[in-house]
Scaffold this motif. Structure first.
Motif, mmCIF file in Angstrom:
data_model
loop_
_atom_site.group_PDB
_atom_site.id
_atom_site.type_symbol
_atom_site.label_atom_id
_atom_site.label_comp_id
_atom_site.label_asym_id
_atom_site.label_seq_id
_atom_site.Cartn_x
_atom_site.Cartn_y
_atom_site.Cartn_z
ATOM 1 N N MET A 28 0.843 -1.180 0.000
ATOM 2 C CA MET A 28 0.000 0.000 0.000
ATOM 3 C C MET A 28 0.886 1.240 0.000
ATOM 4 N N ASN A 29 0.540 2.191 -0.820
ATOM 5 C CA ASN A 29 1.188 3.490 -0.853
ATOM 6 C C ASN A 29 0.073 4.500 -1.099
ATOM 7 N N CYS A 30 -0.082 5.469 -0.211
ATOM 8 C CA CYS A 30 -1.204 6.404 -0.350
ATOM 9 C C CYS A 30 -1.136 7.193 -1.650
ATOM 10 N N ALA A 31 0.009 7.244 -2.304
ATOM 11 C CA ALA A 31 0.111 7.909 -3.610
ATOM 12 C C ALA A 31 -0.621 7.135 -4.699
ATOM 13 N N GLN A 32 -0.975 5.886 -4.425
ATOM 14 C CA GLN A 32 -1.740 5.111 -5.400
ATOM 15 C C GLN A 32 -3.123 5.713 -5.635
ATOM 16 N N HIS A 33 -3.608 6.524 -4.695
ATOM 17 C CA HIS A 33 -4.885 7.210 -4.909
ATOM 18 C C HIS A 33 -4.778 8.194 -6.074
ATOM 19 N N LEU A 34 -3.635 8.848 -6.209
ATOM 20 C CA LEU A 34 -3.413 9.733 -7.347
ATOM 21 C C LEU A 34 -3.377 8.915 -8.633
ATOM 22 N N GLU A 35 -2.695 7.772 -8.609
ATOM 23 C CA GLU A 35 -2.634 6.926 -9.807
ATOM 24 C C GLU A 35 -4.022 6.483 -10.241
ATOM 25 N N THR A 36 -4.862 6.125 -9.273
ATOM 26 C CA THR A 36 -6.230 5.702 -9.583
ATOM 27 C C THR A 36 -7.020 6.858 -10.194
ATOM 28 N N SER A 37 -6.898 8.038 -9.614
ATOM 29 C CA SER A 37 -7.600 9.207 -10.152
ATOM 30 C C SER A 37 -7.110 9.539 -11.557
ATOM 31 N N ALA A 38 -5.804 9.430 -11.788
ATOM 32 C CA ALA A 38 -5.246 9.712 -13.115
ATOM 33 C C ALA A 38 -5.714 8.676 -14.141
ATOM 34 N N PHE A 39 -5.929 7.448 -13.708
ATOM 35 C CA PHE A 39 -6.396 6.398 -14.617
ATOM 36 C C PHE A 39 -7.852 6.638 -15.010
ATOM 37 N N PHE A 40 -8.701 6.909 -14.027
ATOM 38 C CA PHE A 40 -10.128 7.059 -14.291
ATOM 39 C C PHE A 40 -10.529 8.464 -14.768
ATOM 40 N N PHE A 41 -9.789 9.478 -14.334
ATOM 41 C CA PHE A 41 -10.157 10.863 -14.644
ATOM 42 C C PHE A 41 -8.951 11.668 -15.151
ATOM 43 N N PRO A 42 -8.248 11.203 -16.177
ATOM 44 C CA PRO A 42 -6.997 11.871 -16.586
ATOM 45 C C PRO A 42 -7.164 13.316 -17.015
ATOM 46 N N GLU A 43 -8.315 13.674 -17.542
ATOM 47 C CA GLU A 43 -8.525 15.031 -18.049
ATOM 48 C C GLU A 43 -9.230 15.958 -17.063
ATOM 49 N N ARG A 44 -9.646 15.425 -15.937
ATOM 50 C CA ARG A 44 -10.320 16.278 -14.940
ATOM 51 C C ARG A 44 -9.297 17.106 -14.173
ATOM 52 N N PRO A 45 -9.668 18.321 -13.819
ATOM 53 C CA PRO A 45 -8.718 19.167 -13.082
ATOM 54 C C PRO A 45 -8.473 18.655 -11.667
ATOM 55 N N ALA A 46 -7.210 18.571 -11.316
ATOM 56 C CA ALA A 46 -6.811 18.190 -9.958
ATOM 57 C C ALA A 46 -6.435 19.436 -9.167
ATOM 58 N N ILE A 47 -5.865 20.425 -9.851
ATOM 59 C CA ILE A 47 -5.384 21.643 -9.206
ATOM 60 C C ILE A 47 -5.761 22.840 -10.079
ATOM 61 N N ARG A 48 -6.255 23.856 -9.427
ATOM 62 C CA ARG A 48 -6.485 25.131 -10.097
ATOM 63 C C ARG A 48 -5.689 26.178 -9.329
ATOM 64 N N GLU A 49 -4.806 26.868 -10.063
ATOM 65 C CA GLU A 49 -4.037 27.929 -9.419
ATOM 66 C C GLU A 49 -3.651 28.977 -10.454
ATOM 67 N N ALA A 50 -3.714 30.218 -10.042
ATOM 68 C CA ALA A 50 -3.291 31.344 -10.880
ATOM 69 C C ALA A 50 -3.903 31.290 -12.285
ATOM 70 N N GLY A 51 -5.176 30.949 -12.358
ATOM 71 C CA GLY A 51 -5.872 30.943 -13.635
ATOM 72 C C GLY A 51 -5.561 29.778 -14.556
ATOM 73 N N SER A 52 -4.856 28.775 -14.066
ATOM 74 C CA SER A 52 -4.568 27.599 -14.888
ATOM 75 C C SER A 52 -5.000 26.336 -14.156
ATOM 76 N N GLU A 53 -5.037 25.247 -14.896
ATOM 77 C CA GLU A 53 -5.424 23.952 -14.325
ATOM 78 C C GLU A 53 -4.354 22.906 -14.610
ATOM 79 N N ILE A 54 -4.223 22.009 -13.675
ATOM 80 C CA ILE A 54 -3.386 20.820 -13.847
ATOM 81 C C ILE A 54 -4.334 19.638 -13.691
ATOM 82 N N THR A 55 -4.377 18.768 -14.694
ATOM 83 C CA THR A 55 -5.265 17.617 -14.631
ATOM 84 C C THR A 55 -4.646 16.515 -13.785
ATOM 85 N N TYR A 56 -5.466 15.536 -13.431
ATOM 86 C CA TYR A 56 -4.944 14.387 -12.689
ATOM 87 C C TYR A 56 -3.861 13.669 -13.490
#
Length: 179
Positions: free
Chosen positions: A1-29
């Protein structure tokens, strides 16, 4: 188990969804996971081993989040330090935690240079440091799976002053962060 695997799961299922919004830009999962993978591989290329401590001492940002996940993916322990610490406070906590690497902002470099070698710090990752974040990211590739850890292994150490005002390191296990 590695808690970073939650990010991997989100990136697999939702690669184009925004994970971070900052300074008028977005970073997807997908982008966040890719950046964290590159950071993990870069840290491993620098000699990071499973269980090593890596400090993060900078303002909250998308880079902070990517670095945090990169540390966890590499199987290391993220030591989070406030970006508003004074030089003396920072030196005390770094001397206590003894991280191998520190990710910080350029304005903290002067405070941290004295800890390189003697304080256990091998590399300071920041503009003007041993290498900057972009060079570290360039060392890696976007393909990497988080290193498996035991549920009870420490994932992060957070310093808190509690009621005494003297900071104490609080260790959080992967399972504590995951649930």
């Amino acid at each position: 188990m590695n808690c970073a695997q939650h990010l991997e799961t989100s990136a697999f299922f939702f690669p184009e969804r925004p994970a971070i919004r900052e300074a008028g830009s977005e970073i997807t999962y997908g982008q966040l996971n890719d950046r964290a993978n590159r950071i993990a591989i870069g840290l491993i290329e620098l000699g990071l081993k499973t269980g090593d401590l890596v400090a993060l001492c900078t303002q909250n940002s998308g880079n902070w989040i990517a670095f945090y996940f990169g540390v966890l993916k590499a199987g290391a322990v993220a030591v989070t330090l406030s970006g508003v610490l004074t030089g003396d406070e920072l030196r005390n906590l770094v001397s206590h935690a003894r991280p191998r690497f520190i990710f910080t902002a350029g304005e903290k470099l002067k405070d941290l240079e004295s800890l390189r070698g003697s304080g256990g710090v091998e590399k300071v990752i920041c503009p003007g440091g041993d290498l900057d974040l972009q060079r570290l990211i360039a060392m890696g590739s976007g393909s990497f799976k988080a290193i498996d850890r035991d549920r009870g292994d420490t994932a992060a150490i957070l310093y808190t002053g509690g009621t005494t005002g003297i900071p104490k390191g609080v260790m959080l296990a992967h399972e504590a962060i995951s649930f």
